[in-house]
Design a protein around this motif. Structure first.
Motif: not given
Length: 493
Positions: A29-32, A34-46, A259-269
């Protein structure tokens, strides 16, 4: 079913539930997102993010194999199975003491802190008033009194009694998995044309981002070692490695799928976005309540496993005083230290960042997790050396060498890049407070360790550099001597 089998099942489920209770839930919930410091926020690629979850999953599985052998160094009766004691066994008292101090004054307080403020954060999200919509002062007060209060409740509860906390973990495991399972199904079945995979802004392929995004994933998976601290309370020692391996395998598979489910079901991870976009209002409330309960279960699991860390450190002979400390006293002291760290971080965060009082705790949690993995890497290297020297007797585990080499290589490679990259990123922070907090914490930890060593030499002048007999070892020796004396007296009679 006989009583022995019932105890084994309960112990297996207790360790499994504690492990999953600590590791699964809050991190996703807290680190996955597209927010700064989170997984998608840093990787910028699901896709990179998913690859990273798989890579860290491989690391986790190899680490568990190694730690199965490492944990056998403390499988004897009345031995504490934790990181500090393993370092002490494999290298020496000083390194074990340094690890114990790192956990007591740094790692445990920060993890207590982030879990406590997340409980408050999730409560406000559930009632429909995001805490970020409040004034800066109101946010500070709710985080301060609410966070310290919830931290106190579970710290004291697990310090004064142990069994209820273990039962909460077993029951809470089901509660924790329900919203995640719902999110897993929704993300894969309610696919929209717009998601993170189709977002042109999230198509970066940066090597630097790849390594930096590992840090928040480390946070999501960290904490499993604290479940091993239940070793002393497990009657059937062989249940511990079985439960740890099963737990890690479950966690890795589940995290990759969710993670696959979240990235497939949202625009912000963000898993909350998946719920908001697909569920009716009344059901969203129910799911959010379950998420709050999930965060509470995570906090309960951490306090359950970490409450006795000070007590264990004293028993293992890491500190200058030898007087035995009860779990109750250990839990109270650990809470005081953790609450103090929480208070300082919040007040400084409010003074410097005003609208974001949890900024320091959030940033510090990722960094301190990376340093915790550094200790894991050191343990693995020492375990490999021990395989050659046979300094400490261990149970030989199959596939130890490939798993040890893979895990040690990955840990040190990741940490080297992360530390350089993280400090480079912090350098552009105009306030730079988190950077100074990290440096200050490191100096403070070394200071506390140095004072402990000076006092240790003072109170143990005969063999200051030799590992002294611990409280537990002295008790076992006294028992053996008593048995011998009793046998002698009986034969004389």
């Amino acid at each position: 079913m006989n009583n022995e089998k019932k105890i084994k099942i309960f112990e297996f489920m207790s360790v499994f539930a504690t492990f999953v209770g600590i590791v699964v839930g809050v991190g996703i919930y807290a680190k996955n997102s597209n927010q700064p410091g989170s997984v998608l926020g840093i990787a910028q690629n699901p896709i990179i993010a998913i690859i990273l979850w798989v890579v860290i999953g491989i690391l986790g599985m190899t680490m568990i194999v190694v730690f199965m052998e490492v944990s056998s160094t403390t499988k004897a009766k009345n031995q504490n199975g934790n990181l500090a004691n393993w370092l002490g066994k494999l290298h020496g008292r000083k390194l074990g003491a340094f690890s114990a101090i790192f956990n007591i004054v740094g790692y445990i307080p920060i993890i207590y802190s982030i879990l406590s403020f997340l409980v408050i954060d999730f409560i406000f999200t559930t009632i429909g008033t995001p805490i970020n919509s409040l004034s800066s002062l109101d946010k500070l007060l709710f985080y301060l009194f609410g966070g310290m209060g919830i931290m106190a409740i579970f710290s004291m509860a697990n310090a004064f009694t142990r069994k209820p906390g273990k039962i909460i973990q077993i029951i809470g495991l089901a509660i924790k998995l329900i919203p995640l399972l719902i999110g897993l199904v929704l993300g894969l079945t309610q696919l929209g044309s717009d998601n993170t995979f189709s977002d042109p802004k999230l198509q970066s392929w940066s090597a630097g981002a790849f390594f930096m995004a590992i840090a928040p994933i480390m946070f999501s998976l960290d904490g499993f070692v604290y479940a091993t601290n239940l070793q002393k309370e497990v009657k059937y020692k062989k249940q511990l490695p079985k439960a740890l391996f099963a737990s890690m395998f479950f966690v890795i598979v589940f995290y990759v799928l969710i993670s696959i489910s979240i990235f497939a079901g949202s625009t912000d991870g963000n898993l909350f976005t998946v719920f908001d976009n697909t569920l009716p209002g009344w059901m969203i409330k129910i799911v959010y309540v379950l998420i709050v309960m999930s965060a509470i279960v995570s906090l309960n699991g951490m306090t359950l496993a970490a409450t006795n860390y000070i007590s264990a450190g004293v028993e293992d002979g890491f500190f200058f005083f030898n007087k035995k400390v009860s779990i109750k006293t250990s839990g109270i002291i650990q809470y005081i230290i953790s609450a103090t760290v929480y208070l300082i971080c919040l007040l400084v965060g409010y003074a410097v960042y005003n609208d974001n009082p949890i900024y320091i705790i959030d940033g510090f949690s990722t960094v301190i997790t990376v340093f915790n993995f550094l200790f894991y890497g050191i343990v693995i290297v020492l375990a490999m050396i021990n395989r050659k020297t046979n300094k400490v007797k261990t149970d030989r585990v199959r596939f130890f060498w490939p798993c040890a080499i893979i895990s040690a290589s990955l840990i040190f490679a990741f940490i080297s890049v992360i530390i350089v990259g993280y400090f480079a990123a912090l350098a552009v922070d105009p306030r730079g407070v988190v950077r100074w907090f990290i440096i200050g914490f490191a100096l403070f930890m070394v200071l506390i360790w140095g004072i402990n060593e000076l006092l240790y030499k003072k109170f143990n002048p005969k063999n200051p550099d030799k590992k002294e007999k611990t409280v537990v070892e002295n008790i076992n020796i006294n028992k053996e001597n008593l048995a011998k004396n009793t046998k002698t007296v009986s034969s004389n009679v």
